[in-house]
Motif scaffolding. Structure first.
Motif, PDB file in Angstrom:
ATOM      1  N   TYR A   1       0.823  -1.205   0.000  1.00 29.96           N
ATOM      2  CA  TYR A   1       0.000   0.000   0.000  1.00 29.96           C
ATOM      3  C   TYR A   1       0.865   1.265   0.000  1.00 29.96           C
ATOM      4  O   TYR A   1       1.957   1.276   0.563  1.00 29.96           O
ATOM      5  CB  TYR A   1      -0.925  -0.005   1.212  1.00 29.96           C
ATOM      6  CG  TYR A   1      -1.641  -1.320   1.404  1.00 29.96           C
ATOM      7  CD1 TYR A   1      -2.533  -1.789   0.451  1.00 29.96           C
ATOM      8  CD2 TYR A   1      -1.401  -2.118   2.522  1.00 29.96           C
ATOM      9  CE1 TYR A   1      -3.181  -3.008   0.606  1.00 29.96           C
ATOM     10  CE2 TYR A   1      -2.050  -3.332   2.683  1.00 29.96           C
ATOM     11  CZ  TYR A   1      -2.928  -3.771   1.725  1.00 29.96           C
ATOM     12  OH  TYR A   1      -3.551  -4.978   1.876  1.00 29.96           O
ATOM     13  N   PHE A   2       0.346   2.337  -0.633  1.00 30.19           N
ATOM     14  CA  PHE A   2       1.051   3.618  -0.689  1.00 30.19           C
ATOM     15  C   PHE A   2       2.540   3.371  -0.967  1.00 30.19           C
ATOM     16  O   PHE A   2       3.429   3.846  -0.255  1.00 30.19           O
ATOM     17  CB  PHE A   2       0.848   4.381   0.612  1.00 30.19           C
ATOM     18  CG  PHE A   2       1.126   5.863   0.522  1.00 30.19           C
ATOM     19  CD1 PHE A   2       1.587   6.466  -0.651  1.00 30.19           C
ATOM     20  CD2 PHE A   2       0.936   6.666   1.640  1.00 30.19           C
ATOM     21  CE1 PHE A   2       1.848   7.829  -0.712  1.00 30.19           C
ATOM     22  CE2 PHE A   2       1.190   8.037   1.593  1.00 30.19           C
ATOM     23  CZ  PHE A   2       1.656   8.618   0.415  1.00 30.19           C
ATOM     24  N   LYS A   3       2.807   2.646  -2.038  1.00 31.63           N
ATOM     25  CA  LYS A   3       4.157   2.158  -2.318  1.00 31.63           C
ATOM     26  C   LYS A   3       5.183   3.273  -2.426  1.00 31.63           C
ATOM     27  O   LYS A   3       6.328   3.132  -1.980  1.00 31.63           O
ATOM     28  CB  LYS A   3       4.132   1.335  -3.610  1.00 31.63           C
ATOM     29  CG  LYS A   3       3.189   0.144  -3.528  1.00 31.63           C
ATOM     30  CD  LYS A   3       2.831  -0.379  -4.910  1.00 31.63           C
ATOM     31  CE  LYS A   3       1.686  -1.369  -4.812  1.00 31.63           C
ATOM     32  NZ  LYS A   3       1.188  -1.811  -6.127  1.00 31.63           N
TER      33      LYS A   3
ATOM     34  N   ASN B   1       2.307  -7.129   3.398  1.00 32.01           N
ATOM     35  CA  ASN B   1       1.279  -6.394   4.138  1.00 32.01           C
ATOM     36  C   ASN B   1       1.716  -6.030   5.554  1.00 32.01           C
ATOM     37  O   ASN B   1       0.904  -5.515   6.328  1.00 32.01           O
ATOM     38  CB  ASN B   1      -0.004  -7.227   4.217  1.00 32.01           C
ATOM     39  CG  ASN B   1      -0.575  -7.532   2.847  1.00 32.01           C
ATOM     40  OD1 ASN B   1      -0.675  -6.647   2.006  1.00 32.01           O
ATOM     41  ND2 ASN B   1      -0.941  -8.787   2.617  1.00 32.01           N
ATOM     42  N   ASP B   2       2.984  -6.286   5.898  1.00 30.80           N
ATOM     43  CA  ASP B   2       3.425  -6.094   7.279  1.00 30.80           C
ATOM     44  C   ASP B   2       4.783  -5.400   7.300  1.00 30.80           C
ATOM     45  O   ASP B   2       5.813  -5.999   6.963  1.00 30.80           O
ATOM     46  CB  ASP B   2       3.511  -7.448   7.985  1.00 30.80           C
ATOM     47  CG  ASP B   2       3.847  -7.326   9.459  1.00 30.80           C
ATOM     48  OD1 ASP B   2       4.019  -6.197   9.951  1.00 30.80           O
ATOM     49  OD2 ASP B   2       3.945  -8.381  10.131  1.00 30.80           O
TER      50      ASP B   2
ATOM     51  N   LYS C   1      -8.470   6.811   0.919  1.00 30.84           N
ATOM     52  CA  LYS C   1      -7.064   7.201   0.976  1.00 30.84           C
ATOM     53  C   LYS C   1      -6.381   6.455   2.119  1.00 30.84           C
ATOM     54  O   LYS C   1      -6.965   6.252   3.190  1.00 30.84           O
ATOM     55  CB  LYS C   1      -6.922   8.718   1.175  1.00 30.84           C
ATOM     56  CG  LYS C   1      -7.362   9.537  -0.026  1.00 30.84           C
ATOM     57  CD  LYS C   1      -7.172  11.028   0.200  1.00 30.84           C
ATOM     58  CE  LYS C   1      -5.710  11.389   0.235  1.00 30.84           C
ATOM     59  NZ  LYS C   1      -5.516  12.873   0.322  1.00 30.84           N
ATOM     60  N   PHE C   2      -5.126   6.062   1.898  1.00 29.20           N
ATOM     61  CA  PHE C   2      -4.376   5.298   2.890  1.00 29.20           C
ATOM     62  C   PHE C   2      -3.917   6.210   4.021  1.00 29.20           C
ATOM     63  O   PHE C   2      -3.396   7.307   3.791  1.00 29.20           O
ATOM     64  CB  PHE C   2      -3.163   4.638   2.230  1.00 29.20           C
ATOM     65  CG  PHE C   2      -2.424   3.694   3.130  1.00 29.20           C
ATOM     66  CD1 PHE C   2      -2.918   2.424   3.376  1.00 29.20           C
ATOM     67  CD2 PHE C   2      -1.229   4.065   3.722  1.00 29.20           C
ATOM     68  CE1 PHE C   2      -2.235   1.539   4.203  1.00 29.20           C
ATOM     69  CE2 PHE C   2      -0.540   3.202   4.546  1.00 29.20           C
ATOM     70  CZ  PHE C   2      -1.045   1.926   4.787  1.00 29.20           C
TER      71      PHE C   2
ATOM     72  N   THR D   1      -2.663   4.654  10.864  1.00 27.20           N
ATOM     73  CA  THR D   1      -3.404   3.427  11.177  1.00 27.20           C
ATOM     74  C   THR D   1      -3.042   2.275  10.259  1.00 27.20           C
ATOM     75  O   THR D   1      -3.376   1.131  10.543  1.00 27.20           O
ATOM     76  CB  THR D   1      -4.913   3.681  11.062  1.00 27.20           C
ATOM     77  OG1 THR D   1      -5.225   4.009   9.686  1.00 27.20           O
ATOM     78  CG2 THR D   1      -5.341   4.828  11.961  1.00 27.20           C
ATOM     79  N   LYS D   2      -2.383   2.573   9.121  1.00 31.01           N
ATOM     80  CA  LYS D   2      -2.077   1.572   8.084  1.00 31.01           C
ATOM     81  C   LYS D   2      -3.356   0.959   7.526  1.00 31.01           C
ATOM     82  O   LYS D   2      -3.393  -0.197   7.137  1.00 31.01           O
ATOM     83  CB  LYS D   2      -1.142   0.481   8.618  1.00 31.01           C
ATOM     84  CG  LYS D   2       0.154   1.007   9.237  1.00 31.01           C
ATOM     85  CD  LYS D   2       0.973   1.770   8.228  1.00 31.01           C
ATOM     86  CE  LYS D   2       2.328   2.169   8.778  1.00 31.01           C
ATOM     87  NZ  LYS D   2       2.249   3.105   9.915  1.00 31.01           N
ATOM     88  N   GLU D   3      -4.424   1.761   7.474  1.00 27.74           N
ATOM     89  CA  GLU D   3      -5.699   1.351   6.892  1.00 27.74           C
ATOM     90  C   GLU D   3      -6.155   2.427   5.914  1.00 27.74           C
ATOM     91  O   GLU D   3      -5.659   3.554   5.924  1.00 27.74           O
ATOM     92  CB  GLU D   3      -6.766   1.180   7.997  1.00 27.74           C
ATOM     93  CG  GLU D   3      -6.433   0.137   9.060  1.00 27.74           C
ATOM     94  CD  GLU D   3      -6.568  -1.279   8.552  1.00 27.74           C
ATOM     95  OE1 GLU D   3      -7.215  -1.470   7.491  1.00 27.74           O
ATOM     96  OE2 GLU D   3      -6.060  -2.208   9.227  1.00 27.74           O
ATOM     97  N   TYR D   4      -7.144   2.072   5.084  1.00 24.90           N
ATOM     98  CA  TYR D   4      -7.717   3.046   4.168  1.00 24.90           C
ATOM     99  C   TYR D   4      -8.905   3.744   4.826  1.00 24.90           C
ATOM    100  O   TYR D   4      -9.763   3.092   5.436  1.00 24.90           O
ATOM    101  CB  TYR D   4      -8.161   2.370   2.876  1.00 24.90           C
ATOM    102  CG  TYR D   4      -7.027   2.132   1.900  1.00 24.90           C
ATOM    103  CD1 TYR D   4      -6.666   3.098   0.961  1.00 24.90           C
ATOM    104  CD2 TYR D   4      -6.298   0.939   1.924  1.00 24.90           C
ATOM    105  CE1 TYR D   4      -5.621   2.889   0.077  1.00 24.90           C
ATOM    106  CE2 TYR D   4      -5.251   0.724   1.041  1.00 24.90           C
ATOM    107  CZ  TYR D   4      -4.917   1.710   0.116  1.00 24.90           C
ATOM    108  OH  TYR D   4      -3.879   1.494  -0.755  1.00 24.90           O
TER     109      TYR D   4
END
Length: 276
Positions: free
Chosen positions: A94-96, A127-128, A218-219, A223-226
């Motif tokens: 995510y959000f690379k 994912n971690d 949006k990421f 929180t590392k969530e969208y």
């Protein structure tokens, strides 16, 4: 429903490009890689372009390998490094662009040549961010071959706040009701919700409570969530076609207004052609 991105390439050409100079002395290929500060010599560099997607792979002198996948606009899809011991490391999904640096230095589609640089951290679990990791850096300056996909024109494009946005990857819930999430290498996500894959052609005006709609998120790096927005807009299905016994292609357009407590974002000129 597929949970992977269908690139639909033709059978790959046999052979590879090596890291050596061309016979005429021009456009010499080069490849560099450093892993945890240690240089790795690369050979057997192979690069190909299928429409807007480019893939580069190479073999390390120690038996390792590296693969990069990105689009011609400079958006990163994935980086994979396999060690000589068979351990695999990936870029954060995510959000690379926030967690890995990738740049297209030059792309010449007339001469089929691309030059890129990259550096950042790869993880055993994409994912971690707390999983095992390595740091890499390097570059490629190489020719590529063009491949024609069996199904052309797949992908999703739109303008977000007036800026061009191209998806690089998607996944979905794998069930009959479509819940497909499209991302690029930035913090934004476009979500396609359809009552079923067999949805008919036509125009669907939607709100956040509609069954057939396009969502936006949006990421959140804390929180590392969208964080999902409320959306209103228009979705048009222009084509829904079965192209084989196991592939369905849905095409359409969309526009929307995404709203949360901080304000609103306009998403315009949306188009998609996606496989199920």
């Amino acid at each position: 429903m597929k949970n992977f991105k269908l690139i639909c390439l033709l059978v790959l050409a046999i052979g590879v490009f090596s890291c050596s100079s061309d016979s005429d002395g021009e456009n010499s290929d080069s490849a560099a890689l450093t892993v945890n500060g240690n240089p790795v010599t690369l050979s057997n560099v192979f690069a190909q372009k299928s429409e807007r997607t480019i893939a580069i792979s190479a073999i390390g002198s120690n038996g390792s390998s590296i693969e990069l996948l990105f689009n011609k606009f400079g958006d990163l899809e994935s980086v994979l490094y396999d060690t000589e011991n068979g351990d695999s490391y990936y870029n954060y999904q995510y959000f690379k662009s926030n967690y890995f640096t990738f740049n297209i230095v030059s792309l010449n589609e007339s001469t089929n040549r691309v030059k890129v640089t990259y550096n950042g951290t790869l993880y055993t679990n994409e994912n971690d961010l707390n999983s095992g990791s390595i740091t890499i850096s390097g570059s490629f300056d190489t020719e590529y071959i063009n491949q024609t996909p069996l199904i052309t024109g797949t992908g999703l494009f739109c303008k977000i706040a007036g800026q061009d946005w191209y998806e690089t990857d998607f996944w979905d819930n794998g069930f009959s009701n479509v819940d497909r999430k499209f991302i690029s290498d930035d913090d934004k996500m476009i979500v396609m919700n359809l009552t079923e894959e067999t949805i008919g052609t036509g125009t669907y005006t939607f709100t956040n409570n509609s069954s057939n709609k396009i969502g936006f998120a949006k990421f959140n790096t804390t929180t590392k969530e969208y964080d999902f927005y409320q959306t209103t807009g228009t979705l048009t299905i222009t084509s829904n076609t079965i192209v084989s016994s196991f592939i369905r292609i849905i095409e359409g357009t969309f526009s929307l207004t995404a709203t949360n407590s901080s304000g609103s974002i306009q998403v315009t000129n949306g188009t998609f052609k996606t496989n199920f």
